[in-house]
Design a protein around this motif. Sequence first.
Motif, mmCIF file in Angstrom:
data_model
loop_
_atom_site.group_PDB
_atom_site.id
_atom_site.type_symbol
_atom_site.label_atom_id
_atom_site.label_comp_id
_atom_site.label_asym_id
_atom_site.label_seq_id
_atom_site.Cartn_x
_atom_site.Cartn_y
_atom_site.Cartn_z
ATOM 1 N N ASN A 103 0.805 -1.220 0.000
ATOM 2 C CA ASN A 103 0.000 0.000 0.000
ATOM 3 C C ASN A 103 0.837 1.268 0.000
ATOM 4 O OD1 ASN A 103 -3.029 -0.791 0.375
ATOM 5 N ND2 ASN A 103 -1.925 -2.133 1.776
ATOM 6 N N SER A 104 2.145 1.121 -0.195
ATOM 7 C CA SER A 104 3.024 2.286 -0.231
ATOM 8 C C SER A 104 2.925 2.982 -1.588
ATOM 9 C CB SER A 104 4.472 1.862 0.038
ATOM 10 O OG SER A 104 5.354 2.940 -0.154
ATOM 11 N N LYS A 105 2.843 4.315 -1.568
ATOM 12 C CA LYS A 105 2.846 5.087 -2.804
ATOM 13 C C LYS A 105 4.265 5.320 -3.320
ATOM 14 C CE LYS A 105 -1.451 7.488 -1.672
ATOM 15 N NZ LYS A 105 -2.117 8.800 -1.447
ATOM 16 N N VAL A 106 5.247 5.109 -2.436
ATOM 17 C CA VAL A 106 6.652 5.244 -2.810
ATOM 18 C C VAL A 106 7.196 3.857 -3.141
ATOM 19 C CG1 VAL A 106 8.942 5.980 -2.036
ATOM 20 C CG2 VAL A 106 6.907 7.243 -1.304
ATOM 21 N N PRO A 107 7.948 3.708 -4.240
ATOM 22 C CA PRO A 107 8.520 2.391 -4.565
ATOM 23 C C PRO A 107 9.401 1.859 -3.441
ATOM 24 C CG PRO A 107 8.766 3.905 -6.407
ATOM 25 C CD PRO A 107 8.264 4.723 -5.261
ATOM 26 N N VAL A 108 9.263 0.559 -3.159
ATOM 27 C CA VAL A 108 10.038 -0.084 -2.103
ATOM 28 C C VAL A 108 10.942 -1.136 -2.739
ATOM 29 C CG1 VAL A 108 9.964 -1.458 0.009
ATOM 30 C CG2 VAL A 108 8.213 0.294 -0.409
ATOM 31 N N ALA A 109 12.241 -0.995 -2.513
ATOM 32 C CA ALA A 109 13.214 -1.984 -2.984
ATOM 33 C C ALA A 109 13.768 -2.716 -1.769
ATOM 34 C CB ALA A 109 14.343 -1.302 -3.753
ATOM 35 N N THR A 110 13.630 -4.021 -1.747
ATOM 36 C CA THR A 110 14.212 -4.822 -0.670
ATOM 37 C C THR A 110 15.534 -5.387 -1.151
ATOM 38 O OG1 THR A 110 12.058 -5.377 0.266
ATOM 39 C CG2 THR A 110 13.898 -6.800 0.853
ATOM 40 N N TYR A 111 16.580 -5.122 -0.395
ATOM 41 C CA TYR A 111 17.948 -5.464 -0.793
ATOM 42 C C TYR A 111 18.558 -6.330 0.297
ATOM 43 C CZ TYR A 111 22.880 -4.650 -2.086
ATOM 44 O OH TYR A 111 24.200 -4.803 -2.439
ATOM 45 N N VAL A 112 18.811 -7.610 -0.016
ATOM 46 C CA VAL A 112 19.423 -8.528 0.950
ATOM 47 C C VAL A 112 20.909 -8.202 0.997
ATOM 48 C CG1 VAL A 112 19.752 -10.924 1.619
ATOM 49 C CG2 VAL A 112 17.708 -10.264 0.350
ATOM 50 N N SER A 113 21.319 -7.611 2.092
ATOM 51 C CA SER A 113 22.673 -7.080 2.206
ATOM 52 C C SER A 113 23.034 -6.986 3.682
ATOM 53 C CB SER A 113 22.728 -5.696 1.546
ATOM 54 O OG SER A 113 23.955 -5.064 1.765
ATOM 55 N N PRO A 114 24.349 -6.989 4.042
ATOM 56 C CA PRO A 114 25.538 -7.100 3.191
ATOM 57 C C PRO A 114 25.810 -8.542 2.767
ATOM 58 C CG PRO A 114 26.170 -6.951 5.477
ATOM 59 C CD PRO A 114 24.680 -6.800 5.451
ATOM 60 N N LYS A 115 26.968 -8.751 2.152
ATOM 61 C CA LYS A 115 27.323 -10.091 1.704
ATOM 62 C C LYS A 115 27.349 -11.051 2.896
ATOM 63 C CE LYS A 115 30.094 -8.231 -2.088
ATOM 64 N NZ LYS A 115 31.426 -8.057 -2.681
ATOM 65 N N ALA A 255 0.257 4.281 -6.125
ATOM 66 C CA ALA A 255 -0.051 5.578 -6.731
ATOM 67 C C ALA A 255 0.015 5.530 -8.253
ATOM 68 C CB ALA A 255 0.910 6.636 -6.208
ATOM 69 N N GLY A 256 0.304 4.369 -8.827
ATOM 70 C CA GLY A 256 0.398 4.237 -10.275
ATOM 71 C C GLY A 256 1.814 3.922 -10.728
ATOM 72 N N LYS A 257 2.040 3.968 -12.034
ATOM 73 C CA LYS A 257 3.351 3.651 -12.592
ATOM 74 C C LYS A 257 4.330 4.796 -12.356
ATOM 75 C CE LYS A 257 1.857 0.411 -16.170
ATOM 76 N NZ LYS A 257 1.871 0.075 -17.621
ATOM 77 N N GLN A 258 5.578 4.408 -11.996
ATOM 78 C CA GLN A 258 6.629 5.392 -11.759
ATOM 79 C C GLN A 258 7.927 4.887 -12.376
ATOM 80 O OE1 GLN A 258 6.974 6.822 -7.679
ATOM 81 N NE2 GLN A 258 4.912 6.049 -7.210
ATOM 82 N N THR A 259 8.720 5.819 -12.897
ATOM 83 C CA THR A 259 10.034 5.491 -13.443
ATOM 84 C C THR A 259 11.095 6.051 -12.499
ATOM 85 O OG1 THR A 259 9.204 5.570 -15.706
ATOM 86 C CG2 THR A 259 11.587 5.713 -15.404
ATOM 87 N N LEU A 260 11.969 5.182 -12.025
ATOM 88 C CA LEU A 260 12.978 5.587 -11.043
ATOM 89 C C LEU A 260 14.090 6.377 -11.712
ATOM 90 C CD1 LEU A 260 13.262 2.318 -8.930
ATOM 91 C CD2 LEU A 260 11.929 4.358 -8.423
ATOM 92 N N SER A 261 14.524 7.429 -11.039
ATOM 93 C CA SER A 261 15.682 8.214 -11.467
ATOM 94 C C SER A 261 16.679 8.213 -10.321
ATOM 95 C CB SER A 261 15.258 9.642 -11.821
ATOM 96 O OG SER A 261 16.391 10.423 -12.142
ATOM 97 N N THR A 262 17.650 7.327 -10.392
ATOM 98 C CA THR A 262 18.593 7.145 -9.281
ATOM 99 C C THR A 262 20.029 7.432 -9.718
ATOM 100 O OG1 THR A 262 18.681 4.771 -9.822
ATOM 101 C CG2 THR A 262 17.150 5.466 -8.094
ATOM 102 N N GLU A 263 20.185 8.369 -10.646
ATOM 103 C CA GLU A 263 21.540 8.721 -11.076
ATOM 104 C C GLU A 263 22.272 9.466 -9.967
ATOM 105 O OE1 GLU A 263 23.780 11.051 -14.757
ATOM 106 O OE2 GLU A 263 21.598 10.974 -14.651
ATOM 107 N N ASN A 264 21.570 10.386 -9.323
ATOM 108 C CA ASN A 264 22.121 11.126 -8.195
ATOM 109 C C ASN A 264 21.212 10.890 -6.987
ATOM 110 O OD1 ASN A 264 24.018 12.334 -9.978
ATOM 111 N ND2 ASN A 264 22.437 13.819 -10.594
#
Length: 477
Positions: A103-115, A255-264
């Motif tokens: 139900n989050s409107k912000v994209p959530v990335a789950t990252y299994v980390s560290p090594k 909240a709909g489709k979103q394109t991530l901009s993670t250059e900076n």
Amino acid sequence: MSFELSASRFLFSQAGAQFRQYKSTVLLLFVILSLRLFNPVWGDVTTALIIEIDGAISPATSNFIEKGLNHGNENGVELIVIEMDTPGGLDTSMRSIIKNILNSKVPVATYVSPKGSRAASAGTFILYASHIAAMAPATNLGAATPVAIGGTAPSPIKPEPVEPEDKEENKSEPLESTPDNETALAKKRLNDAAAYIRSLADRYGRNAEWAELAVREAATLTAEEALENNVIDYVADDLGDLFEQINGHEVETNAGKQTLSTENVLIERFIKDWRIKFLETLADPNLAYLLMLIGIYGLILEGYNPGSILPGVVGAICLILALFAFQVLAVNYAGLILIALGVVLIVAEAFAPSFGILGFGGLTSFVLGSIMLFDSGIPGFEVSRLLIGSIAFLGGLIILGLVFFLARTLKRPIVSGTEGMLGEQGIALEDFDSKGDVLVHGERWQAKTSEPVKKGQGIEITAVKNMLVLIKPTEEG
């Protein structure tokens, strides 16, 4: 001619002085312009909120993730990253986390980390529920078979082979044995978990067949194998590598489709507050087990020895905390019950003095309940820790004062009852050698003496037996 040279030198010296005066300002402007022109970080910046899961999934973890996701959604961050290393945890807490992610409107990335980390059991479900699933090298996921607390992992029920019905004697025989209640419950739990993870996989187009194997057969995969089998989206060495790979990735959130901009990317970390750390300590399985034992045995001891008070008070508080740790009670309900218990114990102290046991037990219960209950997560609508501490301190002083005055009262001489008659003075109402009447405190008593007593003579009470006082004469009448 000499006058012109002097004027020129004067002008140059003035210009040099002014340049030296503003040299630092000029250099600073030059540096800022250089960074603005040649450093791309000064362009459009994406804010990423990092939330860390390190350990078992517990009610405290669920509460922490919920607060973090709410913070990210309310403060306009563009990406939320959950850095995860977990062996699994409670099903109720896991499902609460997944609901908040979906139900989050912000994209959530789950990252299994560290090594060297893992996303086992409940962690696999959370990974499948995220908009972006990523793992670091030398990590693994899977082994998501549901296991009951205190029990063994449920195994799929394989039907017994059915014999052909070509014999008359077999027609009256049952073709398959009916599973007992425990096995049926295990099967229901297993099928429910399998359907749940398949629904999460289908939502994002990930490998649903392997997801079901992870639940039914406790299958596991390394990070590279997970990428090859379409279980995750990326394998990244670190956060920088992850941001570089997901740049331009399209996701569909609530909240709909979103394109991530993670250059900076500007990284912001969501830190656990003191309340979450306290709840995590309570949710530790070892501590939860001890709290449950103390609670049970405390109530048993109070039942065997009514009026001992201390075992009952400690047992009740510990049992409520244990029920919260095992997710039997939600954090809000546990806090409310503790506050109610605290009020009852404090009131009971006034009617049944226990030298502060009920009072301090009630105060402890009240403070614990306040910590667990009052946390809205909205700035300006939270109960101050200073206020809770001040109330606890003031309540402690009041209870200490009551105990002090009670102790002083117990040291005072007895002035009523049989014990209060000892040593009291009176006068004889008649002459007698053995028994007769005396007057003490305006009351007529039958007295017994070993010495003759005359009317009007002073007497002193030495003992009281039933309604008879033993006396001795003190002066001549």
